[in-house]
Design an enzyme around this catalytic site. Structure first.
Site, mmCIF file in Angstrom:
data_model
loop_
_atom_site.group_PDB
_atom_site.id
_atom_site.type_symbol
_atom_site.label_atom_id
_atom_site.label_comp_id
_atom_site.label_asym_id
_atom_site.label_seq_id
_atom_site.Cartn_x
_atom_site.Cartn_y
_atom_site.Cartn_z
ATOM 1 N N ARG A 93 -11.598 23.729 31.534
ATOM 2 C CA ARG A 93 -11.288 22.297 31.569
ATOM 3 C C ARG A 93 -12.569 21.488 31.308
ATOM 4 O O ARG A 93 -12.533 20.469 30.610
ATOM 5 C CB ARG A 93 -10.680 21.895 32.914
ATOM 6 C CG ARG A 93 -10.453 20.397 33.013
ATOM 7 C CD ARG A 93 -9.760 19.978 34.292
ATOM 8 N NE ARG A 93 -9.644 18.526 34.360
ATOM 9 C CZ ARG A 93 -9.009 17.863 35.333
ATOM 10 N NH1 ARG A 93 -8.408 18.529 36.307
ATOM 11 N NH2 ARG A 93 -8.959 16.550 35.326
ATOM 12 N N ASN A 147 0.206 22.415 33.163
ATOM 13 C CA ASN A 147 -0.187 21.466 32.109
ATOM 14 C C ASN A 147 -0.686 22.191 30.867
ATOM 15 O O ASN A 147 -1.019 23.370 30.943
ATOM 16 C CB ASN A 147 -1.281 20.533 32.650
ATOM 17 C CG ASN A 147 -0.700 19.299 33.305
ATOM 18 O OD1 ASN A 147 0.316 18.769 32.866
ATOM 19 N ND2 ASN A 147 -1.333 18.847 34.371
ATOM 20 N N CYS A 169 6.678 16.862 35.748
ATOM 21 C CA CYS A 169 5.364 16.249 35.941
ATOM 22 C C CYS A 169 5.443 15.345 37.162
ATOM 23 O O CYS A 169 6.445 14.656 37.373
ATOM 24 C CB CYS A 169 4.967 15.440 34.713
ATOM 25 S SG CYS A 169 3.393 14.570 34.884
ATOM 26 N N ASP A 170 4.371 15.322 37.942
ATOM 27 C CA ASP A 170 4.387 14.532 39.170
ATOM 28 C C ASP A 170 3.832 13.117 38.992
ATOM 29 O O ASP A 170 3.942 12.295 39.882
ATOM 30 C CB ASP A 170 3.611 15.240 40.276
ATOM 31 C CG ASP A 170 2.128 15.402 39.943
ATOM 32 O OD1 ASP A 170 1.785 15.330 38.755
ATOM 33 O OD2 ASP A 170 1.326 15.612 40.862
ATOM 34 N N HIS A 200 3.285 12.138 30.127
ATOM 35 C CA HIS A 200 2.034 11.357 30.149
ATOM 36 C C HIS A 200 2.021 10.275 29.077
ATOM 37 O O HIS A 200 0.974 9.877 28.585
ATOM 38 C CB HIS A 200 0.799 12.267 29.994
ATOM 39 C CG HIS A 200 0.526 13.104 31.194
ATOM 40 N ND1 HIS A 200 -0.520 14.001 31.263
ATOM 41 C CD2 HIS A 200 1.163 13.192 32.386
ATOM 42 C CE1 HIS A 200 -0.508 14.604 32.437
ATOM 43 N NE2 HIS A 200 0.505 14.125 33.140
ATOM 44 N N TYR A 264 -1.423 7.210 31.958
ATOM 45 C CA TYR A 264 -2.097 8.033 30.946
ATOM 46 C C TYR A 264 -2.171 7.336 29.583
ATOM 47 O O TYR A 264 -2.940 7.755 28.721
ATOM 48 C CB TYR A 264 -1.392 9.380 30.788
ATOM 49 C CG TYR A 264 -1.805 10.393 31.828
ATOM 50 C CD1 TYR A 264 -2.816 11.308 31.573
ATOM 51 C CD2 TYR A 264 -1.194 10.423 33.079
ATOM 52 C CE1 TYR A 264 -3.197 12.242 32.529
ATOM 53 C CE2 TYR A 264 -1.571 11.339 34.043
ATOM 54 C CZ TYR A 264 -2.577 12.247 33.760
ATOM 55 O OH TYR A 264 -2.967 13.156 34.711
ATOM 56 N N ARG A 284 -14.302 14.700 34.969
ATOM 57 C CA ARG A 284 -13.308 14.901 36.028
ATOM 58 C C ARG A 284 -13.269 16.362 36.487
ATOM 59 O O ARG A 284 -13.089 16.634 37.672
ATOM 60 C CB ARG A 284 -11.933 14.461 35.506
ATOM 61 C CG ARG A 284 -10.795 14.640 36.490
ATOM 62 C CD ARG A 284 -10.896 13.744 37.694
ATOM 63 N NE ARG A 284 -9.825 14.019 38.647
ATOM 64 C CZ ARG A 284 -9.888 13.811 39.944
ATOM 65 N NH1 ARG A 284 -10.985 13.293 40.466
ATOM 66 N NH2 ARG A 284 -8.878 14.091 40.731
#
Length: 441
Positions: A93, A147, A169-170, A200, A264, A284
């Site tokens: 990531r 994801n 998706c939350d 998103h 998003y 992040r």
């Protein structure tokens, strides 16, 4: 009453303890006979698994619990697989975020080049889980929140079209919780919403209370001034990057004051702003590694060393409660209304039927039944068509091993300024992902 057997795939995830705790706490709503964890990284799963074993023994000793790295043991005799895997972990990531930033492009885990890179890593991992489930428990459902959900959903539609997988998706749930707080409601479940978009990448068009009263005017008044930023203690405890995200909703709202935007969208509408306010040396991914990763594993180790979970608590995110509601809707045929990622098939009338869209659905024993959202405006339609094309090109690039199509996908992304920049980023991402991506020709 039947008790359900649950497998959590991604057992070494920092989100796993919160989901286990949530399942135990909702055992009256959704009775559980067994919870199993599965992960192919034993060293990550073991501390989480041992802590969950102790916690569950104290919370609900009647629930059988185990964890394993053996697919057959994990997937045999389950009713639901709750999947949240991260192929490449946070180290990859970090590359997803930092490589695009070198070229002045948004560095984000699910949006832009980073999301495309993560998608190519996630596809084979999720497909492998689907195949294990269909081999060992063919009647089970997979509730997938791995994801990037949009690319994973398109890949499963293409590669496993008949599989019993629901992609969720939350983030909309988290935003609806903020709406409820703004409106001074007890819960987001006190609202009925209409929403359309991609994962998103969507908009709320109508929000009413259970009596049908329009709540949008009050919401618009607040959001036009404050975005989604509330002056609450909970908001003040959020990481500064999340505070900035919720405040930025004010600028997203300004583009279409008839709707409420998914947060998003900031990466697509204001990519220059996002790059300018990003630290290319500390993204992040670094925040998460320095905070949640350390905190959850330290808490797990403390529980194991003490032999008790009393006095400690794992945070259960919005996705944990959502996934219990989703499993209950399927198990008990409740026809609850939920936002899910599904094939369009006419839900959005003027949009391709084979696009994976995020819309309200009624959920029962046969899965989701999408509700009709009618036709959508030119602004949103154009944005969504561009983004759907990006996602489809990524999946085609994976299936065909096509460098050309992946270059086209990056070039088409609204976050990338030119084909040259897309190629430069792609070539560096290929090197970084050499252990994960298929060979591209």
């Amino acid at each position: 009453m039947k008790k359900f057997n649950i497998l959590i795939a991604g057992g070494g995830s920092t989100y796993t303890p919160g989901i286990v705790a949530m399942l135990a706490d909702h055992n009256d709503q959704f009775p559980i006979g067994e919870i199993k964890l599965y992960d192919d990284l034993a060293e990550r799963q073991e501390p989480i698994g041992e802590a969950c074993k102790i916690m569950l023994q104290e919370k609900n000793p009647d629930i059988k619990f185990s964890y394993t790295t053996d697919p057959k043991e994990a997937f045999t005799n389950i009713d639901f697989c709750m999947a949240h895997i991260r192929v490449g972990l946070y180290a990859m990531r970090e590359q997803d975020e930092k490589i695009p930033l070198k070229y002045g492009v948004v560095g984000q885990e699910t949006c832009g080049p980073g999301g495309l890179a993560y998608g190519l890593r996630s596809i084979p991992g999720v497909i492998e889980l689907v195949d294990y489930m269909e081999k060992y428990s063919p009647d089970a459902w997979m509730l997938n929140y791995s994801n990037p959900a949009a690319i994973v959903a398109e890949a499963t539609r293409r590669l496993r079209p008949n599989s019993k997988i629901i992609n969720i998706c939350d983030m909309p749930i988290a935003i609806e919780t903020i709406f409820a707080e703004i409106l001074k409601l007890d819960s987001r479940k006190d609202m009925n919403v209409r929403y359309y978009g991609l994962n998103h990448f969507g908009w709320w068009t109508d929000i009413t209370d259970k009596q049908g009263n329009d709540l949008m005017p009050k919401l618009k008044e607040f959001v036009s001034e404050n975005g989604y930023a509330l002056e609450t203690e909970d908001f003040q405890h959020k990481h500064p990057s999340w505070q900035a995200t919720f405040k930025k909703a004010k600028d997203l709202y300004a583009l279409d004051p008839e709707t409420m935007p998914n947060t998003y969208l900031k990466y697509y509408f204001y990519p220059d702003y996002e790059v300018e306010h990003s630290d290319p040396n500390f993204t992040r991914a670094n925040e998460v590694m320095e905070s949640r990763e350390k905190e959850v594993f330290e808490t797990a180790r403390k529980i194991v060393e003490a032999g008790t979970a009393v006095g400690t608590e794992f945070h259960a995110g919005a996705h944990a409660t959502f996934i219990v509601d989703l499993a209950s809707a399927i198990a008990f045929n409740t026809m609850e209304r939920m936002l899910l990622i599904v094939p369009n098939n006419g839900a959005i009338a003027n949009f391709p039927k084979d696009a994976m869209v995020e819309v309200p659905c009624l959920v029962g024993k046969n899965g989701p039944e999408p509700l009709s959202m009618g036709e959508i405006p030119t602004f949103q339609k154009g944005l969504m068509e561009q983004q759907v094309a990006v996602e489809k090109l990524v999946v085609e690039a994976y299936i065909e091993g096509s460098y050309q199509k992946l270059w086209q996908a990056l070039t088409l992304s609204k976050t990338v300024p030119s084909a040259k920049v897309a190629k430069d980023i792609l070539d560096e991402l290929i090197v970084a992902n050499k252990d994960f991506w298929p060979e591209l020709n």
